[in-house]
Structures are given as C-alpha cells and as structure tokens.
Design an enzyme around this catalytic site. Structure first.
Site, PDB file in Angstrom:
ATOM      1  N   MET A  26      -3.093  -8.911   6.833  1.00 23.55           N
ATOM      2  CA  MET A  26      -1.705  -9.320   6.482  1.00 23.55           C
ATOM      3  C   MET A  26      -0.962  -7.872   5.724  1.00 23.55           C
ATOM      4  SD  MET A  26      -1.116 -12.313   7.434  1.00 23.55           S
ATOM      5  CE  MET A  26      -1.904 -11.815   8.907  1.00 23.55           C
ATOM      6  N   LYS A  27      -1.828  -7.211   5.193  1.00 16.52           N
ATOM      7  CA  LYS A  27      -1.171  -5.804   4.623  1.00 16.52           C
ATOM      8  C   LYS A  27      -0.040  -6.351   3.589  1.00 16.52           C
ATOM      9  CE  LYS A  27      -1.926  -2.998   8.759  1.00 16.52           C
ATOM     10  NZ  LYS A  27      -2.175  -3.934   9.565  1.00 16.52           N
ATOM     11  N   ASP A  80       4.479  -7.194  -2.131  1.00 18.77           N
ATOM     12  CA  ASP A  80       5.455  -7.893  -2.603  1.00 18.77           C
ATOM     13  C   ASP A  80       5.552  -7.791  -4.123  1.00 18.77           C
ATOM     14  OD1 ASP A  80       7.720  -9.803  -2.912  1.00 18.77           O
ATOM     15  OD2 ASP A  80       7.262 -10.710  -0.885  1.00 18.77           O
ATOM     16  N   ARG A 130      -8.082  -3.604  21.214  1.00 24.40           N
ATOM     17  CA  ARG A 130      -7.771  -3.413  22.663  1.00 24.40           C
ATOM     18  C   ARG A 130      -9.044  -3.182  23.485  1.00 24.40           C
ATOM     19  NH1 ARG A 130      -2.218  -0.330  21.734  1.00 24.40           N
ATOM     20  NH2 ARG A 130      -3.731   0.021  19.768  1.00 24.40           N
TER      21      ARG A 130
END
Length: 237
Positions: free
Chosen positions: A70-71, A74, A215
């Site tokens: 979620m990096k 805040d 990927r």
C-alpha cells in the site's frame, strides 16, 4: 535470520508473486494455478481496488502469506490507525514510504504484532533523472542507503529496494532485516517499465531475503512453469 533463509528448502517462502491483475476472478485463477508452488502473494493498488482486500483476508485465513503493498504515507495518526487495522487483517508484510516520521508512527502502531513493516526506498521504475525530477539532491543509490539507515533507526522490519542495491544496504542494516526486492526479471526477459533490475539468482546472491515477481509469472502462458523456473534460478544461486 537471512543465513537460514539462504537454504534452498526455503526458496518457496522467499518468492512473492505479485497479483498485479485487473480482477478478483483473474487473481483467484492465478492462485489456483500456483497452488503447491507459491505460498506468498503481493496485493497492490490494482487488485486492492477490485476486491483485493477481502481476498487478502481470505488468503491469509487459509494459511497464505500476504504482502500488502500500500506504500502508506500520510499524517502520523492516519498512518497509525491504518496500520492498526492492517494488523487485524493478518497480513505478513506492509509497505510504507521511508519517511522517518511515517515509519516511527507505523512501528509504534504495529508493536507487539507479527506484521513486518517494509520501508520503500526508491521505486525500481526510477532512475537518476527521475529522482532529480522529483526534487531530490541524491542519486538513487545514495538515497536508498540514506533511507535504509533511517528505516533501521526507526525500528522497521525491512526495506524494499532494487536488488542492485541490496549488498550495500546489507552493510548498513545487517543480516536480520528483510530486504525485499522487486524489479526481478529472469535472464533474457523483457524489463517492461522497470529500470533497475536483476535476475533471480543474482538477487539471492546479493543478499535479498525475498523476491517480488509479478508479470514474468502472472502474464506467462503457463504460470506454474514460470514460477518453478524462477525458483530453480533462485536455487542455483
């Protein structure tokens, strides 16, 4: 301890497959196809906003390890309250941007839990010009090392960095912190939008504790075979 993690029988626990797919249906299909080969999954923005958070809880309750990417960044209170709820979800790893105040708030909120907090240093899609454009006075390598030192002092469980920087990072943080490395590409594969990449074997040799592969596995025609091939590369280190 990293020394124990280097043993070949733990390689399955060190491979984290990024479920970077657009829908919950596709994520469920990938997990089914990888059953018995992979036990650790990363869930990031794309899947999180398509029902991935509930899926993360489901996988964790079923015994899978989940790296929630979620990096977070805040104000301190907002980060702390978010971390408190993520602890309740049963996640294994969580990423935050490596800002000292943010890290300290998260560490305090996760205290006493088994959640491993990871400090994101410099995204592997960024090169020196990208870092300059973002307003930093450091080149990527120097910025990674500075943030690794700050993460150590904040009490974080590990860091996220390019495998190209892991050896230097280890000299700062020692052997015990997790060093989680995205930007892993099998030899001869397309780099996509990644700029600081390394092969699985080279990443293991450099001191990475966990490899994040998206990927090259989830976009493969045979996901199971792709995962097994990467595990074989890891074991060859």
């Amino acid at each position: 301890m990293i020394a124990n993690a280097m043993q070949t029988d733990t390689m399955r626990e060190r491979l984290i497959v990024g479920l970077d797919v657009p829908s919950l249906k596709e994520a469920e299909k990938a997990v089914r196809e990888l059953d018995g080969v992979v036990s650790f999954y990363k869930i990031g923005y794309q899947l999180a906003f398509a029902g991935g958070l509930d899926f993360a809880r489901e996988l964790a309750s079923g015994g899978k390890k989940i790296f929630l990417d979620m990096k977070l960044l805040d104000i301190d209170n907002t980060v702390a309250k978010g971390v408190e709820n993520i602890v309740k979800m049963g996640m294994t790893m969580l990423t935050l941007h490596a800002y000292p105040k943010t890290m300290r708030a998260a560490v305090e909120a996760a205290r006493g839990s088994e959640l491993c907090l990871l400090a994101v240093t410099v995204l592997t899609s960024m090169d020196e010009q990208d870092v300059i454009d973002a307003g930093y006075e450091y080149d990527p390598h120097t910025l990674v090392l500075r943030r690794a030192e700050q993460a150590l002092h904040a009490g974080m469980g590990g860091i996220v960095c390019s495998a190209a920087e892991t050896e230097a990072v280890r000299r700062i943080v020692g052997p015990d912190m997790a060093a989680v490395t995205p930007g892993i590409r099998p030899a001869g594969s397309d780099h996509g939008d990644q700029k600081r990449v390394m092969t699985p074997a080279d990443a293991i040799r450099s001191g990475s504790s966990h490899l994040v592969v998206g990927r090259p596995i989830v976009a493969a025609a045979d996901r199971r075979a792709a995962a097994e091939a990467i595990l074989d590369e890891m074991r060859s280190a």
